[in-house]
Scaffold this motif. Structure first.
Motif, PDB file in Angstrom:
ATOM      1  N   GLY A 110      64.806  40.945  70.674  1.00  0.00           N
ATOM      2  CA  GLY A 110      64.724  42.320  70.221  1.00  0.00           C
ATOM      3  C   GLY A 110      65.361  43.301  71.180  1.00  0.00           C
ATOM      4  N   LYS A 111      64.778  44.486  71.281  1.00  0.00           N
ATOM      5  CA  LYS A 111      65.357  45.573  72.067  1.00  0.00           C
ATOM      6  C   LYS A 111      64.955  45.430  73.536  1.00  0.00           C
ATOM      7  CE  LYS A 111      65.191  48.751  68.131  1.00  0.00           C
ATOM      8  NZ  LYS A 111      64.680  50.057  67.639  1.00  0.00           N
ATOM      9  N   ARG A 112      65.917  45.034  74.349  1.00  0.00           N
ATOM     10  CA  ARG A 112      65.621  44.736  75.751  1.00  0.00           C
ATOM     11  C   ARG A 112      66.662  45.331  76.689  1.00  0.00           C
ATOM     12  NH1 ARG A 112      60.701  42.201  77.298  1.00  0.00           N
ATOM     13  NH2 ARG A 112      59.888  41.199  75.434  1.00  0.00           N
ATOM     14  N   MET A 113      66.263  45.487  77.948  1.00  0.00           N
ATOM     15  CA  MET A 113      67.181  45.781  79.039  1.00  0.00           C
ATOM     16  C   MET A 113      67.199  44.574  79.969  1.00  0.00           C
ATOM     17  SD  MET A 113      66.182  49.775  79.806  1.00  0.00           S
ATOM     18  CE  MET A 113      64.401  49.484  79.719  1.00  0.00           C
ATOM     19  N   LEU A 114      68.266  44.424  80.725  1.00  0.00           N
ATOM     20  CA  LEU A 114      68.370  43.343  81.697  1.00  0.00           C
ATOM     21  C   LEU A 114      68.333  43.960  83.090  1.00  0.00           C
ATOM     22  CD1 LEU A 114      70.137  42.340  79.055  1.00  0.00           C
ATOM     23  CD2 LEU A 114      70.580  40.404  80.562  1.00  0.00           C
ATOM     24  N   LYS A 115      67.228  43.738  83.778  1.00  0.00           N
ATOM     25  CA  LYS A 115      67.022  44.327  85.097  1.00  0.00           C
ATOM     26  C   LYS A 115      67.204  43.260  86.166  1.00  0.00           C
ATOM     27  CE  LYS A 115      63.702  47.111  87.741  1.00  0.00           C
ATOM     28  NZ  LYS A 115      62.343  47.722  87.722  1.00  0.00           N
ATOM     29  N   SER A 116      68.072  43.532  87.126  1.00  0.00           N
ATOM     30  CA  SER A 116      68.364  42.570  88.180  1.00  0.00           C
ATOM     31  C   SER A 116      67.311  42.629  89.280  1.00  0.00           C
ATOM     32  CB  SER A 116      69.746  42.850  88.782  1.00  0.00           C
ATOM     33  OG  SER A 116      69.683  43.980  89.647  1.00  0.00           O
ATOM     34  N   GLU A 117      67.402  41.686  90.209  1.00  0.00           N
ATOM     35  CA  GLU A 117      66.469  41.678  91.343  1.00  0.00           C
ATOM     36  C   GLU A 117      66.679  42.884  92.253  1.00  0.00           C
ATOM     37  OE1 GLU A 117      66.730  39.165  94.593  1.00  0.00           O
ATOM     38  OE2 GLU A 117      68.905  39.191  94.767  1.00  0.00           O
ATOM     39  N   HIS A 118      67.823  43.553  92.107  1.00  0.00           N
ATOM     40  CA  HIS A 118      68.146  44.705  92.945  1.00  0.00           C
ATOM     41  C   HIS A 118      67.626  46.013  92.348  1.00  0.00           C
ATOM     42  CE1 HIS A 118      70.750  41.791  94.885  1.00  0.00           C
ATOM     43  NE2 HIS A 118      71.325  41.558  93.728  1.00  0.00           N
ATOM     44  N   GLY A 119      66.934  45.917  91.204  1.00  0.00           N
ATOM     45  CA  GLY A 119      66.411  47.109  90.558  1.00  0.00           C
ATOM     46  C   GLY A 119      67.435  47.843  89.720  1.00  0.00           C
ATOM     47  N   THR A 120      68.577  47.211  89.483  1.00  0.00           N
ATOM     48  CA  THR A 120      69.642  47.810  88.682  1.00  0.00           C
ATOM     49  C   THR A 120      69.610  47.241  87.267  1.00  0.00           C
ATOM     50  OG1 THR A 120      71.139  46.124  89.583  1.00  0.00           O
ATOM     51  CG2 THR A 120      71.137  48.296  90.633  1.00  0.00           C
TER      52      THR A 120
ATOM     53  N   PRO B  48      67.401  53.974  83.417  1.00  0.00           N
ATOM     54  CA  PRO B  48      68.274  53.468  82.359  1.00  0.00           C
ATOM     55  C   PRO B  48      68.356  54.425  81.178  1.00  0.00           C
ATOM     56  CG  PRO B  48      66.171  52.316  82.341  1.00  0.00           C
ATOM     57  CD  PRO B  48      66.175  53.168  83.576  1.00  0.00           C
ATOM     58  N   ARG B  49      69.551  54.453  80.567  1.00  0.00           N
ATOM     59  CA  ARG B  49      69.779  55.280  79.383  1.00  0.00           C
ATOM     60  C   ARG B  49      70.343  54.391  78.275  1.00  0.00           C
ATOM     61  NH1 ARG B  49      71.394  58.237  83.849  1.00  0.00           N
ATOM     62  NH2 ARG B  49      73.550  57.557  83.594  1.00  0.00           N
ATOM     63  N   ASP B  50      71.008  54.999  77.296  1.00  0.00           N
ATOM     64  CA  ASP B  50      71.452  54.245  76.121  1.00  0.00           C
ATOM     65  C   ASP B  50      72.366  53.078  76.471  1.00  0.00           C
ATOM     66  OD1 ASP B  50      69.994  55.912  74.553  1.00  0.00           O
ATOM     67  OD2 ASP B  50      71.688  57.033  73.739  1.00  0.00           O
ATOM     68  N   TRP B  51      73.275  53.273  77.405  1.00  0.00           N
ATOM     69  CA  TRP B  51      74.248  52.228  77.702  1.00  0.00           C
ATOM     70  C   TRP B  51      73.601  50.984  78.318  1.00  0.00           C
ATOM     71  CZ3 TRP B  51      79.519  54.457  79.818  1.00  0.00           C
ATOM     72  CH2 TRP B  51      80.065  55.310  78.843  1.00  0.00           C
ATOM     73  N   GLU B  52      72.368  51.109  78.751  1.00  0.00           N
ATOM     74  CA  GLU B  52      71.649  49.969  79.337  1.00  0.00           C
ATOM     75  C   GLU B  52      70.758  49.269  78.299  1.00  0.00           C
ATOM     76  OE1 GLU B  52      73.539  52.238  81.617  1.00  0.00           O
ATOM     77  OE2 GLU B  52      71.591  53.187  81.302  1.00  0.00           O
ATOM     78  N   HIS B  53      70.895  49.653  77.043  1.00  0.00           N
ATOM     79  CA  HIS B  53      70.087  49.066  75.974  1.00  0.00           C
ATOM     80  C   HIS B  53      70.844  47.929  75.294  1.00  0.00           C
ATOM     81  CE1 HIS B  53      67.587  53.029  75.476  1.00  0.00           C
ATOM     82  NE2 HIS B  53      67.390  52.419  76.632  1.00  0.00           N
ATOM     83  N   TRP B  54      70.145  46.815  75.098  1.00  0.00           N
ATOM     84  CA  TRP B  54      70.736  45.625  74.487  1.00  0.00           C
ATOM     85  C   TRP B  54      69.830  45.096  73.381  1.00  0.00           C
ATOM     86  CZ3 TRP B  54      75.409  43.597  76.335  1.00  0.00           C
ATOM     87  CH2 TRP B  54      75.869  44.162  77.539  1.00  0.00           C
ATOM     88  N   TYR B  55      70.449  44.410  72.444  1.00  0.00           N
ATOM     89  CA  TYR B  55      69.713  43.628  71.457  1.00  0.00           C
ATOM     90  C   TYR B  55      69.845  42.157  71.844  1.00  0.00           C
ATOM     91  CZ  TYR B  55      69.900  47.872  68.603  1.00  0.00           C
ATOM     92  OH  TYR B  55      69.781  49.160  68.148  1.00  0.00           O
ATOM     93  N   VAL B  56      68.711  41.503  72.090  1.00  0.00           N
ATOM     94  CA  VAL B  56      68.713  40.073  72.399  1.00  0.00           C
ATOM     95  C   VAL B  56      68.435  39.325  71.102  1.00  0.00           C
ATOM     96  CG1 VAL B  56      67.699  38.237  73.788  1.00  0.00           C
ATOM     97  CG2 VAL B  56      67.885  40.545  74.729  1.00  0.00           C
ATOM     98  N   GLU B  57      69.409  38.550  70.652  1.00  0.00           N
ATOM     99  CA  GLU B  57      69.300  37.858  69.373  1.00  0.00           C
ATOM    100  C   GLU B  57      69.156  36.356  69.585  1.00  0.00           C
ATOM    101  OE1 GLU B  57      72.722  38.938  67.107  1.00  0.00           O
ATOM    102  OE2 GLU B  57      72.177  41.061  66.984  1.00  0.00           O
ATOM    103  N   ASP B  58      68.268  35.757  68.832  1.00  0.00           N
ATOM    104  CA  ASP B  58      68.012  34.321  68.901  1.00  0.00           C
ATOM    105  C   ASP B  58      69.042  33.577  68.059  1.00  0.00           C
ATOM    106  OD1 ASP B  58      66.967  31.785  69.046  1.00  0.00           O
ATOM    107  OD2 ASP B  58      65.336  32.167  67.650  1.00  0.00           O
ATOM    108  N   TRP B  59      69.751  32.635  68.696  1.00  0.00           N
ATOM    109  CA  TRP B  59      70.726  31.794  68.006  1.00  0.00           C
ATOM    110  C   TRP B  59      70.360  30.330  68.224  1.00  0.00           C
ATOM    111  CZ3 TRP B  59      75.582  32.970  65.505  1.00  0.00           C
ATOM    112  CH2 TRP B  59      75.745  34.335  65.243  1.00  0.00           C
ATOM    113  N   GLY B  60      69.226  29.932  67.689  1.00  0.00           N
ATOM    114  CA  GLY B  60      68.789  28.552  67.844  1.00  0.00           C
ATOM    115  C   GLY B  60      68.361  28.285  69.267  1.00  0.00           C
ATOM    116  N   SER B  61      69.057  27.394  69.950  1.00  0.00           N
ATOM    117  CA  SER B  61      68.718  27.067  71.337  1.00  0.00           C
ATOM    118  C   SER B  61      69.413  27.998  72.323  1.00  0.00           C
ATOM    119  CB  SER B  61      69.107  25.620  71.645  1.00  0.00           C
ATOM    120  OG  SER B  61      70.505  25.447  71.524  1.00  0.00           O
TER     121      SER B  61
END
Length: 243
Positions: free
Chosen positions: A120-130, A148-161
Motif C-alpha cells: 500500500g501507501k508507504r515511504m522507504l526510510k533508510s538507516e540514516h533517517g532519510t 517527507p513530502r509528496d515526492w517521498e510517497h510510494w505505492y508498494v504493490e504485491d507481485w506474487g513472490s
C-alpha cells in the motif's frame, strides 16, 4: 557496519582456488562473483538453480564457510546446524536440500508478511533517517533529508513472490535496478521490465531489505545516493512508514 565497494567485498570474502573453479563450472566463468556471493545469492533468492549452486559450494567448503554464508543469507539457526551436521557426515546433497528448503520457506514468509503489513501507501526510510525520493520530470531517485513530502510517497504493490515500488507521480513510473548497480525510474510496466521487481526480506530487527533481479540489494547510502550493493548490511535495510 559500513558498506564496502565491490572490489573490497571480493577481497574481504575468503575464496579458495578450488571453490572458484567448482562454482565457475556451475555459474559460468564470467559471472564476476565470488563463490560465497554465488551461494549467498542462491539462498537469498531460491529458485530451480539454487540446489546445484549450493551443492557445488558445499562440496568444496568448510563448515565455517557454510556457516558464514548461512548467517549472511538469514538461514534459521536450526536449519544451519542440521545442514552442517549432514555436511560433517559427508551427506552433501542432504545438506544442500536442507538449506534451500529453509531459504524457500523464509522467502514465502517474508512475502506473505510484506503483502499483509507493508503493502500500500508507504515511504522507504533508510538507516540514516532519510527518505527515498522519486523526482517528477526526471527519471532519478535519491534520499531526502527532513520531513517527507509528496515526492517521498510510494505505492508498494504485491507481485506474487516479489514487490514493485511505484512512485506517486503520473504517469506511472517504477523503481528499477540496473546491472551497473545504479537505480532509476522507468515508465515500463513491470510485466515488461523484470528489473523493476524486488524480492522482499524481513530482517530480525523489523526492517526490510529488497533483492534485485541482478542479485544486488537496494541500498540507501549516507551521501543520499540510492544504488544497489552486493551485500546486505545496515544501509540495505529500510523501514516502511505509512503516508
Amino acid at each position: 557496519m559500513g558498506n564496502l565497494t565491490n572490489k573490497q567485498i571480493h577481497s574481504h570474502i575468503h575464496v579458495s582456488q578450488k571453490q572458484a573453479s567448482a562454482l565457475s563450472n556451475t555459474m559460468g566463468a564470467g559471472s564476476g562473483r565470488s563463490p560465497c556471493q554465488i551461494a549467498q545469492m542462491a539462498l537469498a533468492a531460491p529458485d530451480e538453480k539454487s540446489h546445484p549452486l549450493v551443492l557445488s559450494f558445499i562440496r568444496v567448503s568448510s563448515a565455517e564457510e557454510i556457516s558464514r554464508v548461512c548467517d549472511a543469507s538469514g538461514i534459521p539457526v536450526q536449519a544451519k546446524n542440521e545442514a552442517i551436521s549432514e555436511f560433517g557426515k559427508g551427506h552433501h546433497d542432504r545438506a544442500a536440500t536442507i538449506l534451500v528448503a529453509a531459504a524457500e520457506q523464509k522467502l514465502r514468509e517474508s512475502t506473505r508478511e510484506l503483502s499483509g503489513q507493508a503493502g500500500g501507501k508507504r515511504m522507504l526510510k533508510s538507516e540514516h533517517g532519510t527518505f527515498m525520493r522519486a523526482y517528477d520530470g526526471e527519471w532519478k531517485v535519491d534520499l531526502m533529508r527532513g520531513e517527507p513530502r509528496d515526492w517521498e510517497h510510494w505505492y508498494v504493490e504485491d507481485w506474487g513472490s516479489k514487490v514493485v515500488f511505484k512512485a506517486i507521480h503520473s504517469p506511472g513510473r517504477f523503481l528499477r535496478a540496473r546491472a551497473d548497480g545504479k537505480v532509476d525510474l522507468v515508465p515500463t510496466h513491470p510485466n515488461e521490465c523484470p528489473a523493476s521487481k524486488w524480492k522482499p526480506f524481513k530482517n530480525s530487527d523489523g526492517s526490510w531489505s529488497f533483492l534485485s533481479i541482478h542479485g544486488t540489494w537496494l541500498s540507501g547510502l549516507g551521501n543520499d545516493t540510492v544504488c544497489c550493493m552486493w551485500e546486505c548490511k545496515s544501509s540495505e535495510k529500510f523501514t516502511l512508514p505509512w503516508w
